[in-house]
Write a protein that holds these residues in place. Structure first.
Motif, PDB file in Angstrom:
ATOM      1  N   VAL A 128      41.861  34.601  69.913  1.00  0.00           N
ATOM      2  CA  VAL A 128      42.847  34.973  68.907  1.00  0.00           C
ATOM      3  C   VAL A 128      42.172  35.174  67.560  1.00  0.00           C
ATOM      4  CG1 VAL A 128      44.917  34.239  67.708  1.00  0.00           C
ATOM      5  CG2 VAL A 128      44.644  33.743  70.129  1.00  0.00           C
ATOM      6  N   ARG A 129      41.183  34.327  67.263  1.00  0.00           N
ATOM      7  CA  ARG A 129      40.498  34.436  65.981  1.00  0.00           C
ATOM      8  C   ARG A 129      39.889  35.821  65.835  1.00  0.00           C
ATOM      9  NH1 ARG A 129      36.127  30.373  65.792  1.00  0.00           N
ATOM     10  NH2 ARG A 129      37.921  29.084  66.252  1.00  0.00           N
ATOM     11  N   GLU A 130      39.283  36.265  66.920  1.00  0.00           N
ATOM     12  CA  GLU A 130      38.622  37.569  66.861  1.00  0.00           C
ATOM     13  C   GLU A 130      39.649  38.680  66.624  1.00  0.00           C
ATOM     14  OE1 GLU A 130      35.314  37.519  69.092  1.00  0.00           O
ATOM     15  OE2 GLU A 130      34.969  39.676  69.146  1.00  0.00           O
ATOM     16  N   GLN A 131      40.804  38.581  67.299  1.00  0.00           N
ATOM     17  CA  GLN A 131      41.859  39.581  67.072  1.00  0.00           C
ATOM     18  C   GLN A 131      42.312  39.567  65.618  1.00  0.00           C
ATOM     19  OE1 GLN A 131      44.862  38.240  69.681  1.00  0.00           O
ATOM     20  NE2 GLN A 131      43.882  39.026  71.536  1.00  0.00           N
ATOM     21  N   LEU A 132      42.534  38.351  65.107  1.00  0.00           N
ATOM     22  CA  LEU A 132      43.013  38.245  63.731  1.00  0.00           C
ATOM     23  C   LEU A 132      41.985  38.826  62.760  1.00  0.00           C
ATOM     24  CD1 LEU A 132      44.592  34.668  63.806  1.00  0.00           C
ATOM     25  CD2 LEU A 132      45.811  36.823  63.603  1.00  0.00           C
ATOM     26  N   GLN A 133      40.700  38.571  63.034  1.00  0.00           N
ATOM     27  CA  GLN A 133      39.652  39.101  62.155  1.00  0.00           C
ATOM     28  C   GLN A 133      39.645  40.631  62.169  1.00  0.00           C
ATOM     29  OE1 GLN A 133      36.281  37.234  63.940  1.00  0.00           O
ATOM     30  NE2 GLN A 133      36.416  35.369  62.696  1.00  0.00           N
ATOM     31  N   ASP A 134      39.750  41.199  63.381  1.00  0.00           N
ATOM     32  CA  ASP A 134      39.727  42.662  63.484  1.00  0.00           C
ATOM     33  C   ASP A 134      40.906  43.271  62.739  1.00  0.00           C
ATOM     34  OD1 ASP A 134      37.449  42.510  64.948  1.00  0.00           O
ATOM     35  OD2 ASP A 134      38.456  42.614  66.898  1.00  0.00           O
ATOM     36  N   GLU A 135      42.091  42.662  62.949  1.00  0.00           N
ATOM     37  CA  GLU A 135      43.271  43.192  62.267  1.00  0.00           C
ATOM     38  C   GLU A 135      43.157  43.032  60.767  1.00  0.00           C
ATOM     39  OE1 GLU A 135      46.774  41.538  63.947  1.00  0.00           O
ATOM     40  OE2 GLU A 135      46.177  42.232  65.946  1.00  0.00           O
ATOM     41  N   PHE A 136      42.564  41.916  60.370  1.00  0.00           N
ATOM     42  CA  PHE A 136      42.398  41.661  58.943  1.00  0.00           C
ATOM     43  C   PHE A 136      41.506  42.736  58.317  1.00  0.00           C
ATOM     44  CE2 PHE A 136      39.627  39.420  55.790  1.00  0.00           C
ATOM     45  CZ  PHE A 136      40.561  39.338  54.776  1.00  0.00           C
ATOM     46  N   LEU A 137      40.424  43.087  59.007  1.00  0.00           N
ATOM     47  CA  LEU A 137      39.532  44.116  58.476  1.00  0.00           C
ATOM     48  C   LEU A 137      40.245  45.465  58.392  1.00  0.00           C
ATOM     49  CD1 LEU A 137      36.109  43.285  60.158  1.00  0.00           C
ATOM     50  CD2 LEU A 137      36.703  43.157  57.731  1.00  0.00           C
ATOM     51  N   ARG A 138      41.046  45.765  59.412  1.00  0.00           N
ATOM     52  CA  ARG A 138      41.789  47.022  59.408  1.00  0.00           C
ATOM     53  C   ARG A 138      42.758  47.050  58.224  1.00  0.00           C
ATOM     54  NH1 ARG A 138      44.077  46.919  64.762  1.00  0.00           N
ATOM     55  NH2 ARG A 138      41.974  46.302  65.364  1.00  0.00           N
ATOM     56  N   LEU A 139      43.445  45.928  58.028  1.00  0.00           N
ATOM     57  CA  LEU A 139      44.417  45.811  56.942  1.00  0.00           C
ATOM     58  C   LEU A 139      43.726  46.008  55.591  1.00  0.00           C
ATOM     59  CD1 LEU A 139      47.410  45.081  57.225  1.00  0.00           C
ATOM     60  CD2 LEU A 139      46.825  42.733  56.652  1.00  0.00           C
ATOM     61  N   GLN A 140      42.574  45.386  55.448  1.00  0.00           N
ATOM     62  CA  GLN A 140      41.848  45.453  54.185  1.00  0.00           C
ATOM     63  C   GLN A 140      41.365  46.876  53.921  1.00  0.00           C
ATOM     64  OE1 GLN A 140      41.376  44.082  51.532  1.00  0.00           O
ATOM     65  NE2 GLN A 140      39.328  44.435  50.699  1.00  0.00           N
ATOM     66  N   GLN A 141      41.072  47.617  54.999  1.00  0.00           N
ATOM     67  CA  GLN A 141      40.644  48.996  54.817  1.00  0.00           C
ATOM     68  C   GLN A 141      41.758  49.808  54.135  1.00  0.00           C
ATOM     69  OE1 GLN A 141      39.298  50.683  58.535  1.00  0.00           O
ATOM     70  NE2 GLN A 141      37.190  50.302  57.836  1.00  0.00           N
ATOM     71  N   ASP A 142      43.014  49.514  54.530  1.00  0.00           N
ATOM     72  CA  ASP A 142      44.159  50.201  53.915  1.00  0.00           C
ATOM     73  C   ASP A 142      44.437  49.686  52.511  1.00  0.00           C
ATOM     74  OD1 ASP A 142      44.377  51.322  56.329  1.00  0.00           O
ATOM     75  OD2 ASP A 142      46.268  50.350  56.915  1.00  0.00           O
ATOM     76  N   LEU A 143      44.329  48.351  52.335  1.00  0.00           N
ATOM     77  CA  LEU A 143      44.867  47.748  51.121  1.00  0.00           C
ATOM     78  C   LEU A 143      43.840  47.646  49.998  1.00  0.00           C
ATOM     79  CD1 LEU A 143      46.928  44.886  52.783  1.00  0.00           C
ATOM     80  CD2 LEU A 143      47.771  47.071  51.929  1.00  0.00           C
ATOM     81  N   GLY A 144      42.588  47.405  50.358  1.00  0.00           N
ATOM     82  CA  GLY A 144      41.547  47.305  49.342  1.00  0.00           C
ATOM     83  C   GLY A 144      41.781  46.221  48.313  1.00  0.00           C
ATOM     84  N   LYS A 145      42.178  45.013  48.789  1.00  0.00           N
ATOM     85  CA  LYS A 145      42.398  43.893  47.862  1.00  0.00           C
ATOM     86  C   LYS A 145      41.070  43.280  47.442  1.00  0.00           C
ATOM     87  CE  LYS A 145      46.920  43.758  48.562  1.00  0.00           C
ATOM     88  NZ  LYS A 145      47.819  44.232  47.512  1.00  0.00           N
ATOM     89  N   THR A 146      41.116  42.554  46.352  1.00  0.00           N
ATOM     90  CA  THR A 146      39.976  41.725  45.965  1.00  0.00           C
ATOM     91  C   THR A 146      40.179  40.383  46.649  1.00  0.00           C
ATOM     92  OG1 THR A 146      40.005  42.797  43.831  1.00  0.00           O
ATOM     93  CG2 THR A 146      38.710  40.749  44.026  1.00  0.00           C
ATOM     94  N   ILE A 147      39.298  40.054  47.594  1.00  0.00           N
ATOM     95  CA  ILE A 147      39.550  38.877  48.429  1.00  0.00           C
ATOM     96  C   ILE A 147      38.407  37.870  48.311  1.00  0.00           C
ATOM     97  CG2 ILE A 147      39.843  38.073  50.807  1.00  0.00           C
ATOM     98  CD1 ILE A 147      41.164  40.771  51.411  1.00  0.00           C
ATOM     99  N   VAL A 148      38.777  36.616  48.112  1.00  0.00           N
ATOM    100  CA  VAL A 148      37.798  35.541  48.247  1.00  0.00           C
ATOM    101  C   VAL A 148      38.185  34.780  49.503  1.00  0.00           C
ATOM    102  CG1 VAL A 148      36.705  33.532  47.216  1.00  0.00           C
ATOM    103  CG2 VAL A 148      37.531  35.382  45.762  1.00  0.00           C
ATOM    104  N   PHE A 149      37.245  34.647  50.426  1.00  0.00           N
ATOM    105  CA  PHE A 149      37.527  34.136  51.758  1.00  0.00           C
ATOM    106  C   PHE A 149      36.598  32.957  52.040  1.00  0.00           C
ATOM    107  CE2 PHE A 149      37.439  33.870  56.279  1.00  0.00           C
ATOM    108  CZ  PHE A 149      38.541  34.538  56.795  1.00  0.00           C
TER     109      PHE A 149
END
Ligand SMILES: Nc1ncnc2c1ncn2[C@@H]1O[C@H](COP(=O)(O)OP(=O)(O)OP(=O)(O)O)[C@@H](O)[C@H]1O
Ligand SMILES: [Mg+2]
Lengths: 366, 233, 261
Positions: free
Chosen positions: A170-191
């Motif tokens: 699940v972690r891997e799925q969430l990471q992949d989706e997160f990267l896809r989301l960030q590609q659209d949104l372009g937020k400034t993220i501290v992780f």
């Protein structure tokens, strides 16, 4: 942009959790803080939205000193995601997501419809909206946590080990989706994470902290893997870092050789120059390797059951790591190269990939 | 002390010690029957609650009815239960057993839930491990589940014992001889002027009794769960 | 002397169903009046106790300051209620020119409030303290002010515990208000103590029935209010969702389902 300007945090009991931190998290990028337990990652993160007040130093949000803003206003401009999501158990999923818009006085109907869109974006079907958090699995709750942080469309997101409480798949799925989301949104993220693999996968920039709150190194993932600045970072980055670094080196256009193939469903060929024959489907997408040494009944066709499917594929233009892995995992020893559409291009051997690796610019060793 | 004793008829609240010394044998009798009434029903109640709690835990379908019935019993005010016990059980209206029976009913009502919760606090892995080791259900109950449930049950016993001390005093108002009688005496002696000593003595003895019984349960709990101290230190 | 169980119950039923016992007569106060008096004491004490214990419990739980107050209130529970009632009456009632109703009412209400505060205070405090720290962290992290965190998050999540405190307080109030009739004061306990004094056992037992019925009814009412006030997300009663979702088992469906979406 978030800028830590010689920020120090000393807790009342004398623990120095963060020591004179200088760090810039660039706009529209993911900056990952990574390091062993207790090194001050969480403390650094929470000083940005002033859940923890720095002892000294300044944290700038764009050109504003965060210390000069009212805390609740600062926080409403910053999305915040934590481990286990921290959803409100007494509110439905959609109302959880709409919390900040509600706080900002957005019209309820509009806030809810935005919330519904966000739920879809993070991959939750609409019928989840009316449920309560207790009715969701951990991974689903974490998606809601991300949606909730995005609800007011904050330019900045802080994420503290958001994916660490779910299982690896699940972690891997969430990471992949997160990267896809960030590609659209372009937020400034501290992780924040303590998992170097996650850091290297997600970060545009990775900051390694050591216990005592010292910043050990800030670099891009590729640089971190190939040029750790000292023994601590090298040790933390880990054993396979040389191999993992190949993940950031593109292989360029691989010169492949053509590979004889057989179509699935076709009669089983007899006699072959090689022990292994590649099976492809109608669209020429590789399906698996056929072991020609195995005896098969006369008149049999190429079926799924006869195929060895262990091998990974490398897409033309992929990384050297993917290319090498395709070779090493292939039963025939030949790595299968496909194009963007998944159709077979040809094969390549491990020796050829190694030649490409050797041909790269030499890098200093540590 | 000698100064106080000189002022024999004082009605000051602080003279309860002297009041006690003056009526020592009578007051000790009240204290004794108060103690007896506070303790025995809890013990009997626990003996009844253990099997009931075990059933409620083991057969899930019995949990809701057992809990609603005991919940209703626990809801009924003590004084009402005192006067309702005789007609329901066919006893004489002022039968000496009416109060102990009512108190036992209370203890059962409180402790059944406590026992069931206590058993629920035993980790599933532990129960399964015990089963896998070959314990039969009853053996497992007494040797594994019950010992682990002791802390939760002890917490319930503390509540039961402390509230019993106060409820027994209520029984004093309908004529039973226990520390509650001191309040009746004090109230009657307070016309026309307030006479505090028996009232204060009653309160002090009740609080002391509650504290002592509470500490006994705490002590018992520590003796029965030596492994918890090992962890704590 | 000894009365068999069977005819006692019959006598009690006769006493309870006699209409003349329900209304006031020249000599006796009827059930309805005593019931109203009983409810009035309890409601008054409960409101005062709520006004004290609820804000205090929320404050102590939210700020984590003044825990000792909760411990002190809990220690009050070891006091014998009857004793405190008699003591306060003996102290207070002479201030009201002999034993007037007010002289008894004030100590009674004080005792009732003393009785109702500890369970409400302790449960409210525990409710707020038990809120998942992650939830509290998320709430302030997303920009809620202190009072927004308290009223929008901590309070709603604490409601089940607060309600159980209020319910147990209400039951103790009803029980103790009965004992207050031991002083010459109205309320349903009047029938019990008068019945005892006059050896009118049907009246005494009838009084017991009325008190028990009032307690059960009160708890039922409070339980019903609780059902409607507490979020289903906390109680776990999601019954309504079952109709909206095609298959209720989806509620526990593993990740796989979403991953596909
Ligand atoms: N409130 C506090 N009071 C005192 N010391 C604290 C406090 N919070 C954290 N610390 C200490 O500060 C140091 C850094 O803590 P922090 O939570 O930032 O670590 P972390 O890097 O997030 O660790 P982890 O990976 O375990 O979450 C630790 O040594 C911790 O014990
Ligand atoms: Mg941390």
């Amino acid at each position: 942009m978030i800028r830590f300007d010689s920020v120090t945090k000393r807790y009342p009991d004398g623990t120095v959790a963060v020591d004179d931190l200088e760090l810039v998290a660039a706009s529209g990028q993911i900056t990952v803080l990574v390091g062993p337990s207790g090194c001050g990652k969480t403390t650094s993160l929470r000083m940005v939205n002033r859940m923890i007040e720095p002892t000294s130093g300044t944290i700038w949000l764009d050109d504003e000193d965060t210390a000069s803003m009212a805390t609740h206003e600062l926080r409403r401009r910053i999305g915040y995601v934590i481990q286990h999501a921290g959803l409100f158990p007494h509110k439905t999923i959609v109302d959880n997501v709409a919390t900040v818009p509600f706080l900002l006085g957005t019209d309820k109907k509009r806030a809810r419809s935005t919330a519904m869109e966000l739920l879809e974006r993070v991959g939750l079907p609409a019928h989840f909206a009316k449920r309560y958090p207790a009715q969701l699995s951990g991974g689903q709750q974490q998606r809601v946590g991300v949606a909730r942080a995005l609800a007011a469309d904050p330019p900045v997101m802080l994420m503290d080990e958001p994916f660490s409480a779910v299982d690896p798949v699940v972690r891997e799925q969430l990471q992949d989706e997160f990267l896809r989301l960030q590609q659209d949104l372009g937020k400034t993220i501290v992780f924040v994470t303590h998992d170097i693999d996650e850091a290297v996968k997600l970060g545009d920039q990775v900051a390694v902290l050591r216990v005592g709150g010292h910043l050990a190194q800030v670099a891009t993932p590729a640089e971190l893997l190939s040029r750790p600045v000292d023994a601590f970072v090298a040790g933390f980055v880990g054993r396979d870092r040389g191999y993992r670094a190949l993940g950031f080196a593109t292989a360029g256009t691989l010169s492949t050789r053509s590979e004889p193939t057989v179509a699935t469903g076709a009669p089983l060929p007899t006699g072959s120059d090689d022990d292994w024959l590649l099976a492809v489907d109608g669209a020429r997408a590789p399906q698996g390797w056929l072991d020609m040494r195995a005896s098969a009944p006369a008149g049999a066709t190429v079926t799924d059951g006869l195929l060895h499917r262990g091998g990974t594929l490398v897409t033309q233009g992929g990384s050297l790591r993917a290319a090498l892995d395709a070779c090493l995992s292939s039963p025939s020893g030949r790595g299968v190269v496909v194009d963007e559409g998944g159709a077979l291009v040809g094969t390549i051997t491990a020796a050829e990939v190694l030649e490409l690796i050797e041909a790269r610019e030499p890098e200093p060793r540590t | 002390m000698t100064v106080l004793a000189a002022d024999g008829a004082s009605s000051s609240p602080l003279h309860f010690v002297e009041y006690f010394l003056d009526h020592r044998s009578e007051d000790l009798g009240l204290l004794w029957s108060h103690t007896w009434l506070s303790v025995v029903p809890v013990i009997v109640g626990l003996l009844i609650a253990l099997p009931l709690g075990w059933v409620a835990r083991r057969h899930r379908w019995t949990y809701p009815p057992i809990m609603s019935i005991t919940g209703v019993l626990y809801t009924i005010p003590s004084i009402a239960l005192f006067v309702l016990v005789p007609p329901i059980l066919g006893l004489d209206t002022l039968d000496p057993l009416q109060v102990p029976i009512a108190l036992t009913v209370y203890s059962v009502a409180l402790l059944v839930r406590v026992v069931a919760d206590g058993l629920a606090s035993v980790p599933d892995e532990t129960v399964q491990a015990a089963t896998a080791l070959g314990f039969r259900p009853l053996e497992r109950f007494f040797k594994v589940e019950l010992p682990i449930a002791v802390p939760v049950i002890a917490a319930g016993l503390r509540v039961a014992v402390v509230s019993n001390v106060s409820i027994v005093a209520v029984a004093g108002t309908i004529g039973l001889s226990n520390l509650g009688q001191l309040f009746t005496q004090g109230f009657q002696l307070s016309t026309p002027d307030a006479y505090y000593p028996p009232i204060v003595l009653g309160i002090v003895l009740c609080v002391l009794l509650a504290v002592v019984l509470d500490s006994l349960v705490v002590l018992l709990n520590r003796l029965l769960t030596p492994w918890r101290r090992a962890v704590a230190t | 002397m000894a009365t068999g169980g069977g005819d006692v119950i019959g006598d009690v039923v006769t006493w309870l169903t006699d209409p003349s016992h329900w209304t006031d007569t020249r000599f006796d106060t009827g059930i309805i009046t005593q019931l109203l008096a009983h409810v009035r004491f309890c409601a008054m004490a409960l409101l005062i106790a709520l006004a004290i214990a609820l804000p205090l419990g929320l404050f102590i739980g939210h700020t984590d300051r003044g825990r000792w107050l909760v411990a002190a209130a809990n220690a009050l529970r070891a006091l014998p209620t009857v004793g405190v009632l008699v003591l306060l009456t003996v102290i207070i009632s002479p201030q009201f020119q002999g034993r007037t109703d007010t002289g008894f009412l004030i100590p009674t209400v004080i005792v009732l409030v003393l009785l109702a505060v500890p369970p409400i205070l302790a449960n409210t405090f525990a409710g707020v303290q038990n809120v998942d720290p992650g939830v509290r962290d998320a709430a302030s992290g997303m920009g809620m002010t202190g009072s927004q965190v308290l009223f929008r998050v901590e309070l709603p999540i604490s409601l089940p515990l607060i309600f159980s405190g209020v319910r147990s307080a209400a039951l103790q109030l009803i029980a103790t208000a009965t004992v207050a009739s031991y002083l010459p004061l109205g309320g349903l306990g009047r029938f019990i103590y008068d019945g005892l004094a006059q050896q009118d056992y049907p009246q005494m037992i009838g009084g017991g029935v009325l008190v028990a019925a009032l307690a059960l009814l009160t708890d039922l009412v409070l339980a019903t209010v609780q059902r409607y006030v507490v979020s289903r997300g906390i109680t776990g009663r999601y019954a309504n969702e079952r109709t909206a979702v095609p298959d209720s088992r989806l509620a526990v469906l593993p990740e796989a389902e979403v991953a596909r979406g």
